[in-house]
Structures are given as C-alpha cells and as structure tokens.
Enzyme design. Structure first.
Site, PDB file in Angstrom:
ATOM      1  N   GLU A 110       0.863  -1.195   0.000  1.00 31.76           N
ATOM      2  CA  GLU A 110       0.000   0.000   0.000  1.00 31.76           C
ATOM      3  C   GLU A 110       0.888   1.230   0.000  1.00 31.76           C
ATOM      4  O   GLU A 110       1.842   1.305   0.784  1.00 31.76           O
ATOM      5  CB  GLU A 110      -0.899  -0.009   1.239  1.00 31.76           C
ATOM      6  N   GLU A 115      -2.437  11.310   3.395  1.00 29.42           N
ATOM      7  CA  GLU A 115      -3.520  11.124   4.353  1.00 29.42           C
ATOM      8  C   GLU A 115      -3.515  12.319   5.290  1.00 29.42           C
ATOM      9  O   GLU A 115      -2.446  12.842   5.644  1.00 29.42           O
ATOM     10  CB  GLU A 115      -3.341   9.851   5.171  1.00 29.42           C
TER      11      GLU A 115
END
Length: 202
Positions: A110, A115
């Site tokens: 990932e 974020e």
C-alpha cells in the site's frame, strides 16, 4: 502518460469504480460509501462526507478506485487537492498493489500518497505498508504547513516512484523516502498499483 482532469459532468467510469458499503473497511469507519456522494463539476472531483443515515450508518461518503481499469508502475504522480478538516474526518489519496485479490493485504503493498487526520488540519502523512501477515509493517513521514491549514487552498501531493525507491513530496518539498533497505526482504513496490480516493468518517 495518464491523467484525469475531471472536466466532464460525471465521473469517467472507464477509469474509475464506485465502491459501496459500510463494513468498516478494516478501520471501524462510521460511513456508508455510496455513489451519490461523488460530484464532478467545473473541472473538480468532489467527494462529500455527509451526516445522514444510510444502510444503518450515520454518515455517508464515497470511495473511488481504478482497480482493473487503470494500473501504474513507476513514474511521477501529482494529485492536486483541497482537503477537508474536522474531528473524525480522514481523507486519503492512495494506492494498492494490483495483485491484492490473490496476494491479500498487506502483502500486495500500500502506498499512501497523502492522508490527513481531520483534527490535525495542517499536517499530511505519506506512508508505505507491507508485510506477510496482518497487521502491516509500515514506514511513515509527515509534513506540516508553516501557516494555515490544508482546507485553505489547493496543494499538490506527489510521489516520484522508481525501481526500489519512492519519494514523497508536498508542493515539491520532499518529506519521505522508502527503499528496500527500509523493508527487510519484503518489497512489493516494484509491481503494478491502482488508485483509491476516499473521505472516511470516524
């Protein structure tokens, strides 16, 4: 060279999938993801998180992927975005290994390009996740604005992705790097990946 400028009246479903559901997505999230929370207008993709009931959840939002439609391996990726803030709000611009259906997570890898944790609105994070079993091993970096917050204006979130190296940038300021020397013998980041964009709640 691939791009999507979101210049139509709706999402281009030859590039993107709508993911729907409310099963927590591994993070005990509180929203139900549904198509109607995605808007495209004036050259902008809008993902709206709303406080409303749907399918037993108290919030709605949307989650988009390019899985099985657009996959990528190496290059420079730039995403220009205006980010929301607020307690429990969690926007993410990220990637998963295209072999997730066979390898599973976290073995597929990932790459979290950006974020933001909604109650810390001046800081973004870049992270890589990997590993042979749940939970993942990960390495993260962060960068904060000298003034203001990420919902004030657009910023550009970038990775420069090469064989055996990924570097993260915010407005061309480097803030994180990962190479095989950081991951031991496991390095899934030389494979193909697809995009995910979402705004989680809770």
């Amino acid at each position: 060279k691939w791009k999507d400028e979101f210049d139509g009246a709706s999402l281009n479903t030859s590039n993107w999938n709508y993911e729907t559901g409310g099963h927590g997505w591994g993070n005990n999230e509180l929203q139900y993801y549904q198509q109607q929370n995605t808007l495209v207008k004036n050259g902008t993709l809008i993902i709206e998180a709303r406080k409303e009931s749907s399918n037993g959840k108290n919030y709605t939002s949307s989650r988009l992927t390019t899985q099985n439609k657009q996959t990528f391996k190496y290059g420079r990726i730039d995403i220009r975005a205006l980010l929301p803030q607020g307690q429990g709000i969690w926007p993410a611009l990220w990637m998963l290994g295209s072999n997730i259906t066979s390898a599973g997570w976290p073995a597929c890898g990932e790459i979290d390009i950006m974020e933001l944790i909604g109650h810390i609105p001046n800081t973004v994070y870049g992270t890589a996740h990997w590993g042979s079993s749940f939970p993942s091993t990960y390495k993260t970096g962060q960068i904060s604005l000298p003034a203001g917050e990420f919902d004030d204006q657009y910023h550009v979130f970038t990775i420069i992705w090469e064989q055996n190296q990924i570097k993260w940038y915010m407005d061309d300021k480097a803030f994180h790097t990962i190479t095989p020397s950081n991951t031991g013998s496991i390095y899934p980041f030389n494979n193909k990946f697809f995009f995910l964009f979402h705004v989680a709640v809770g």
